[in-house]
Design a protein around this motif. Structure first.
Motif, PDB file in Angstrom:
ATOM      1  N   VAL A  65       0.864  -1.186   0.000  1.00 14.01           N
ATOM      2  CA  VAL A  65       0.000   0.000   0.000  1.00 14.01           C
ATOM      3  C   VAL A  65       0.900   1.235   0.000  1.00 14.01           C
ATOM      4  CG1 VAL A  65      -1.803   1.252   1.241  1.00 14.01           C
ATOM      5  CG2 VAL A  65      -1.783  -1.247   1.283  1.00 14.01           C
ATOM      6  N   VAL A  66       0.555   2.229  -0.823  1.00 13.25           N
ATOM      7  CA  VAL A  66       1.348   3.462  -0.917  1.00 13.25           C
ATOM      8  C   VAL A  66       0.684   4.544  -0.068  1.00 13.25           C
ATOM      9  CG1 VAL A  66       2.293   5.203  -2.470  1.00 13.25           C
ATOM     10  CG2 VAL A  66       2.110   2.823  -3.232  1.00 13.25           C
ATOM     11  N   TYR A  67       1.472   5.110   0.847  1.00 16.25           N
ATOM     12  CA  TYR A  67       0.975   6.110   1.784  1.00 16.25           C
ATOM     13  C   TYR A  67       1.624   7.467   1.524  1.00 16.25           C
ATOM     14  CZ  TYR A  67      -0.612   2.114   4.559  1.00 16.25           C
ATOM     15  OH  TYR A  67      -1.223   0.974   4.983  1.00 16.25           O
ATOM     16  N   LEU A  68       0.865   8.507   1.810  1.00 14.47           N
ATOM     17  CA  LEU A  68       1.364   9.884   1.811  1.00 14.47           C
ATOM     18  C   LEU A  68       1.171  10.411   3.223  1.00 14.47           C
ATOM     19  CD1 LEU A  68       2.122  12.720   0.629  1.00 14.47           C
ATOM     20  CD2 LEU A  68      -0.296  13.014   0.149  1.00 14.47           C
ATOM     21  N   ASP A  69       2.255  10.831   3.863  1.00 10.64           N
ATOM     22  CA  ASP A  69       2.196  11.476   5.172  1.00 10.64           C
ATOM     23  C   ASP A  69       2.901  12.813   5.067  1.00 10.64           C
ATOM     24  OD1 ASP A  69       0.851   9.402   6.419  1.00 10.64           O
ATOM     25  OD2 ASP A  69       2.683   8.405   7.090  1.00 10.64           O
ATOM     26  N   ALA A  70       2.253  13.872   5.550  1.00 10.12           N
ATOM     27  CA  ALA A  70       2.852  15.203   5.477  1.00 10.12           C
ATOM     28  C   ALA A  70       2.436  16.033   6.683  1.00 10.12           C
ATOM     29  CB  ALA A  70       2.420  15.913   4.192  1.00 10.12           C
ATOM     30  N   ASP A  71       3.345  16.879   7.121  1.00  5.68           N
ATOM     31  CA  ASP A  71       3.052  17.883   8.140  1.00  5.68           C
ATOM     32  C   ASP A  71       2.951  19.220   7.431  1.00  5.68           C
ATOM     33  OD1 ASP A  71       3.127  16.192  10.400  1.00  5.68           O
ATOM     34  OD2 ASP A  71       5.312  16.263  10.413  1.00  5.68           O
ATOM     35  N   ILE A  72       1.855  19.933   7.671  1.00  7.18           N
ATOM     36  CA  ILE A  72       1.607  21.216   7.014  1.00  7.18           C
ATOM     37  C   ILE A  72       1.476  22.274   8.104  1.00  7.18           C
ATOM     38  CG2 ILE A  72       0.024  22.495   5.531  1.00  7.18           C
ATOM     39  CD1 ILE A  72      -0.782  19.673   4.404  1.00  7.18           C
ATOM     40  N   SER A  73       2.246  23.343   7.997  1.00  6.57           N
ATOM     41  CA  SER A  73       2.175  24.428   8.980  1.00  6.57           C
ATOM     42  C   SER A  73       2.233  25.768   8.255  1.00  6.57           C
ATOM     43  CB  SER A  73       3.306  24.311   9.996  1.00  6.57           C
ATOM     44  OG  SER A  73       4.558  24.396   9.368  1.00  6.57           O
ATOM     45  N   PHE A  74       1.547  26.752   8.835  1.00  5.30           N
ATOM     46  CA  PHE A  74       1.498  28.082   8.236  1.00  5.30           C
ATOM     47  C   PHE A  74       1.042  29.098   9.266  1.00  5.30           C
ATOM     48  CE2 PHE A  74      -2.454  25.876   7.487  1.00  5.30           C
ATOM     49  CZ  PHE A  74      -3.427  26.794   7.803  1.00  5.30           C
ATOM     50  N   LYS A  75       1.285  30.366   8.973  1.00  6.79           N
ATOM     51  CA  LYS A  75       0.771  31.461   9.794  1.00  6.79           C
ATOM     52  C   LYS A  75      -0.516  31.959   9.156  1.00  6.79           C
ATOM     53  CE  LYS A  75       4.624  33.554  12.220  1.00  6.79           C
ATOM     54  NZ  LYS A  75       4.183  33.194  13.528  1.00  6.79           N
ATOM     55  N   PHE A  76      -1.563  32.058   9.973  1.00  9.00           N
ATOM     56  CA  PHE A  76      -2.856  32.569   9.515  1.00  9.00           C
ATOM     57  C   PHE A  76      -2.923  34.051   9.839  1.00  9.00           C
ATOM     58  CE2 PHE A  76      -7.209  33.821  10.247  1.00  9.00           C
ATOM     59  CZ  PHE A  76      -7.865  33.304   9.147  1.00  9.00           C
ATOM     60  N   PHE A  77      -3.168  34.869   8.826  1.00  7.61           N
ATOM     61  CA  PHE A  77      -3.354  36.307   8.979  1.00  7.61           C
ATOM     62  C   PHE A  77      -4.807  36.611   8.639  1.00  7.61           C
ATOM     63  CE2 PHE A  77       1.064  35.679   7.975  1.00  7.61           C
ATOM     64  CZ  PHE A  77       1.728  36.574   8.797  1.00  7.61           C
ATOM     65  N   GLY A  78      -5.554  37.159   9.601  1.00  8.21           N
ATOM     66  CA  GLY A  78      -6.953  37.436   9.329  1.00  8.21           C
ATOM     67  C   GLY A  78      -7.535  38.443  10.299  1.00  8.21           C
ATOM     68  N   PHE A  79      -8.851  38.408  10.409  1.00  7.50           N
ATOM     69  CA  PHE A  79      -9.584  39.341  11.256  1.00  7.50           C
ATOM     70  C   PHE A  79     -10.613  38.575  12.070  1.00  7.50           C
ATOM     71  CE2 PHE A  79      -8.163  41.583   7.508  1.00  7.50           C
ATOM     72  CZ  PHE A  79      -7.534  42.688   8.056  1.00  7.50           C
ATOM     73  N   CYS A  80     -10.794  38.996  13.317  1.00  7.07           N
ATOM     74  CA  CYS A  80     -11.780  38.379  14.201  1.00  7.07           C
ATOM     75  C   CYS A  80     -13.178  38.670  13.656  1.00  7.07           C
ATOM     76  CB  CYS A  80     -11.625  38.931  15.617  1.00  7.07           C
ATOM     77  SG  CYS A  80     -12.832  38.268  16.789  1.00  7.07           S
ATOM     78  N   ASP A  81     -14.015  37.656  13.650  1.00  8.26           N
ATOM     79  CA  ASP A  81     -15.371  37.817  13.130  1.00  8.26           C
ATOM     80  C   ASP A  81     -16.290  38.569  14.091  1.00  8.26           C
ATOM     81  OD1 ASP A  81     -15.015  36.597  10.648  1.00  8.26           O
ATOM     82  OD2 ASP A  81     -15.257  34.605  11.496  1.00  8.26           O
ATOM     83  N   ARG A  82     -15.889  38.758  15.350  1.00  8.88           N
ATOM     84  CA  ARG A  82     -16.715  39.495  16.299  1.00  8.88           C
ATOM     85  C   ARG A  82     -16.255  40.935  16.509  1.00  8.88           C
ATOM     86  NH1 ARG A  82     -17.449  35.056  21.043  1.00  8.88           N
ATOM     87  NH2 ARG A  82     -18.711  33.585  19.865  1.00  8.88           N
ATOM     88  N   CYS A  83     -14.939  41.140  16.628  1.00  9.95           N
ATOM     89  CA  CYS A  83     -14.458  42.483  16.966  1.00  9.95           C
ATOM     90  C   CYS A  83     -13.621  43.125  15.864  1.00  9.95           C
ATOM     91  CB  CYS A  83     -13.655  42.449  18.266  1.00  9.95           C
ATOM     92  SG  CYS A  83     -12.085  41.579  18.151  1.00  9.95           S
TER      93      CYS A  83
END
Length: 167
Positions: A51-69
């Motif tokens: 069986v062929v498997y793909l394993d990966a770790d994905i990391s990133f910085k999220f830049f956004g805005f709060c949906d309440r304030c």
């Protein structure tokens, strides 16, 4: 990044390791770009017991805005991606099974897969903190920094009782 996995799908056993940064400047979430510095992807494609498997770790910085304030948010996010690679599915009933990735031509298009997984990973509502109080609906003050001076609305059904208290 395209990875040739035809050797592994045909019985090869040499793992394929990868590590790179995926540019996601074109990714739009709500009305803005949440991944300005790209996503770091590190992992491998390997064969185990046929069986062929793909394993990966994905990391990133999220830049956004709060949906309440509406305050700016910068959060470190990441997740693990695990899939089974197949050249074809046995029948069409399994065509939407989430654990499998069909690699019909022997080349895995990892960028497309990772971009789709990141879009699915992002939350539908983003908050600066779990107990964000939001904005005052009258004056617009951020209630996380203190109460506003707005007078509270009175329920119209209780207004007659309030007049009795004023007298």
């Amino acid at each position: 990044m395209n990875i040739d996995v035809s050797g592994l799908l045909n019985g090869g056993s040499k793992p394929i390791k990868f590590s790179y940064t995926l540019n996601l400047e074109d990714l739009v979430y709500s009305t803005y770009n949440p991944v300005k510095k790209g996503a770091k992807i590190k992992g491998s494609v390997y064969e185990k017991a046929g069986v062929v498997y793909l394993d990966a770790d994905i990391s990133f910085k999220f830049f956004g805005f709060c949906d309440r304030c509406a305050e700016e948010i910068v959060k470190d996010m990441g997740f693990k991606l695990s899939k089974i690679l197949v050249s074809k599915l046995a029948n069409d009933a399994d065509a939407d099974f989430d654990d499998y990735v069909v690699v019909s031509n022997g080349v895995l298009e990892l960028d497309d897969l990772v971009t789709e997984e990141i879009q699915l990973f992002l939350p539908s509502k983003m908050l600066c903190k779990p107990d964000c109080k939001g904005l005052c609906y009258k004056c617009g003050k951020n209630l996380n920094f203190g109460d506003c001076d707005c007078k509270k609305d009175v329920d119209p059904r209780m207004e007659a009782l309030l007049q009795l208290l004023d007298e």
